[in-house]
Enzyme design. Structure first.
Site, PDB file in Angstrom:
ATOM      1  N   CYS A 100    -106.010 -58.423  47.807  1.00  0.00           N
ATOM      2  CA  CYS A 100    -105.740 -59.837  47.580  1.00  0.00           C
ATOM      3  C   CYS A 100    -107.009 -60.660  47.678  1.00  0.00           C
ATOM      4  O   CYS A 100    -107.835 -60.473  48.542  1.00  0.00           O
ATOM      5  CB  CYS A 100    -104.665 -60.345  48.530  1.00  0.00           C
ATOM      6  SG  CYS A 100    -105.160 -60.502  50.236  1.00  0.00           S
ATOM      7  N   GLU A 142    -103.943 -65.356  42.076  1.00  0.00           N
ATOM      8  CA  GLU A 142    -103.818 -63.966  41.653  1.00  0.00           C
ATOM      9  C   GLU A 142    -102.391 -63.453  41.805  1.00  0.00           C
ATOM     10  O   GLU A 142    -101.716 -63.753  42.784  1.00  0.00           O
ATOM     11  CB  GLU A 142    -104.706 -63.086  42.531  1.00  0.00           C
ATOM     12  CG  GLU A 142    -106.168 -63.397  42.361  1.00  0.00           C
ATOM     13  CD  GLU A 142    -107.016 -62.472  43.201  1.00  0.00           C
ATOM     14  OE1 GLU A 142    -108.218 -62.726  43.267  1.00  0.00           O
ATOM     15  OE2 GLU A 142    -106.472 -61.529  43.794  1.00  0.00           O
ATOM     16  N   CYS A 176    -108.697 -63.373  58.416  1.00  0.00           N
ATOM     17  CA  CYS A 176    -108.803 -61.957  58.770  1.00  0.00           C
ATOM     18  C   CYS A 176    -110.134 -61.426  58.216  1.00  0.00           C
ATOM     19  O   CYS A 176    -110.478 -61.690  57.060  1.00  0.00           O
ATOM     20  CB  CYS A 176    -107.617 -61.168  58.210  1.00  0.00           C
ATOM     21  SG  CYS A 176    -106.053 -61.788  58.846  1.00  0.00           S
ATOM     22  N   CYS A 199     -96.582 -58.600  43.131  1.00  0.00           N
ATOM     23  CA  CYS A 199     -97.164 -59.077  44.389  1.00  0.00           C
ATOM     24  C   CYS A 199     -97.572 -60.536  44.173  1.00  0.00           C
ATOM     25  O   CYS A 199     -98.456 -60.821  43.361  1.00  0.00           O
ATOM     26  CB  CYS A 199     -98.372 -58.205  44.714  1.00  0.00           C
ATOM     27  SG  CYS A 199     -99.229 -58.689  46.211  1.00  0.00           S
ATOM     28  N   CYS A 216    -110.501 -59.456  54.795  1.00  0.00           N
ATOM     29  CA  CYS A 216    -109.687 -59.927  53.673  1.00  0.00           C
ATOM     30  C   CYS A 216    -110.457 -60.942  52.822  1.00  0.00           C
ATOM     31  O   CYS A 216    -110.962 -61.946  53.344  1.00  0.00           O
ATOM     32  CB  CYS A 216    -108.404 -60.560  54.222  1.00  0.00           C
ATOM     33  SG  CYS A 216    -107.434 -61.393  52.952  1.00  0.00           S
ATOM     34  N   CYS A 224    -106.596 -68.879  52.310  1.00  0.00           N
ATOM     35  CA  CYS A 224    -105.786 -68.645  53.515  1.00  0.00           C
ATOM     36  C   CYS A 224    -106.591 -69.105  54.722  1.00  0.00           C
ATOM     37  O   CYS A 224    -107.805 -68.917  54.780  1.00  0.00           O
ATOM     38  CB  CYS A 224    -105.443 -67.166  53.649  1.00  0.00           C
ATOM     39  SG  CYS A 224    -104.387 -66.802  55.075  1.00  0.00           S
TER      40      CYS A 224
END
Ligand code: SAH
Ligand code: SF4
Length: 380
Positions: free
Chosen positions: A341, A92, A122, A111, A125, A118
């Protein structure tokens, strides 16, 4: 094969010299890559066909990202691209446009993502919830910026700022992130001013110190989300041995080394880290640091966290402002197009993005999408 977009200008100079070509061929290559934004070697019509074949024989190619979806927010200020890289992974990239004060032309901020998924997990997220797939290479970061630049060029605009705040943790992919920054800021390559770039990190202290020593003028944002270790470890499970005090010390070292103050990002989660008491604790932590706090009312994701009301958000901000802490609430952008994100990709995977216009396999750049056919010879 290696992408030409990976090579720094001095590496292109070396490649050209190694091939026994005159130095101006490097200028032509860089011009085609960054100014014309050609999508294949076939489009470099100023280069002799023999040179293009030589480049391919050396193992270099141009593999542009392919745009598979594009969505725009109702106000047109946020555009989100879902890009497919050469091996099929989906990435993205978001364009955010802001009116600049004082009649200056508006800001167009890209961005970029630095990883597919990832590993930091978190809890609020969407990217963290999908797990880690792989690091992106520098040329894949460049491909994201060039995709947006191409889109803007059609409207007579250009990229003014870049934030490393998309999918992934940039400092966990350190070498490729730094290479991307150097390509983006080299005047012979993309040529954006270093001060127009911000890297956001969940707080990898050793990498922050390494970045401070790079002699770069890029901005640094640390995703703090909590003023104490107990609360922070609930939200950032990998914070583990890194305490809030460690992050404060690293931010101070970064400022001393670069002269640039660190920004702290703080995702506001309803009823979790957004009370006036927590705001007061954050104010005590940051008092006198001269740091800026960016409050981000959370974009709801699968994690089940809610966005605080406007009143609650403004109360939190007021506590910080009254304590003399520099603070802004991030303007809500692109909520309806899942602009947090990892959200668009997650929606697409879950079939929730059926209302989005699929732009099946539309090449992002270039007029032609031919394989790297040798160009017609037109040597100078
Ligand atoms: N990994 C880096 C950069 C990518 S995340 C980092 O964590 O800083 C960029 C920013 O988006 C971070 O501040 C992150 O906390 C925030 N973010 C992630 N998910 C979000 C969500 N659902 N709503 C609002 N902000 C979010
Ligand atoms: Fe990774 Fe940043 Fe998302 Fe945390 S907020 S999971 S570090 S991308």
């Amino acid at each position: 094969m290696t992408s030409l977009l990976r090579l720094l200008p001095h590496e292109i100079d070396a490649l050209v010299a190694r091939m026994g070509q005159p130095a101006y061929r490097a200028r032509q290559l860089l011009h085609g890559l960054y100014r014309e934004q050609y999508a294949s070697l076939g489009e470099f019509t100023t280069l002799p066909a023999t040179f293009c074949s030589q480049i391919q024989d050396e193992g270099y190619e141009l593999a542009p990202a392919v745009e598979v979806r594009r969505v725009m927010s109702d106000d047109g200020a946020t555009t989100k691209l879902l890009l497919r890289m050469a091996d099929g992974i989906l990435i993205e990239t978001v364009l955010m446009q802001y009116a600049a004060a004082g009649g200056r032309s508006r800001r167009s901020t890209v961005c970029v993502s630095t990883q597919a998924g990832c590993a930091m997990g978190c809890v609020f997220c969407a990217t963290g919830q999908m797990g880690f797939e792989r690091n992106l290479r520098a040329e894949e970061v460049l491909a994201q910026v060039l995709a947006v630049q191409h889109l803007l060029a059609q409207r007579g605009e250009h990229v003014t700022n870049i934030v490393f705040m998309g999918m992934g943790e940039p400092l966990a992919n350190y070498a490729e992130t730094i290479r991307a920054v150097r390509l983006l800021t080299d005047v012979r390559a993309f040529g954006l001013g270093q001060r127009h770039i911000t890297i956001s990190t969940v707080g990898l202290v050793h990498a922050i110190d390494r970045l401070a020593a790079e002699q770069l003028q890029v901005g640094l944002a640390i995703s703090l989300h909590a003023p104490n270790d107990e609360l922070r470890q609930r939200l950032v499970p990998t914070a583990g041995p890194t305490s809030v005090a460690d992050l404060m010390a690293a931010a101070k070292r970064y400022f001393h080394a670069t002269g640039r103050r660190v920004t702290f990002e703080y995702a506001l989660l309803d009823g979790v880290n957004d009370t006036p008491e927590v705001a007061a604790e954050l104010a005590r932590l940051l008092r006198g640091s001269g740091s800026h706090v960016n409050l981000i009312p959370v974009n709801p994701t699968a994690g089940g966290f809610g966005r605080p009301s406007r009143t609650r958000t403004l109360t939190f901000e007021r506590v910080l402002l009254d304590a003399g802490i520099n603070c802004t609430v991030r303007v809500e952008k692109g909520t309806e197009i899942s602009a947090a994100c990892g959200q668009l990709r997650t929606d697409a995977a879950n079939g929730l993005a059926a209302d989005l216009i699929p732009l099946a396999s539309v090449p992002v750049r270039g007029r032609r999408q031919s394989p790297a056919a040798p160009a017609q010879s037109q040597s100078r």
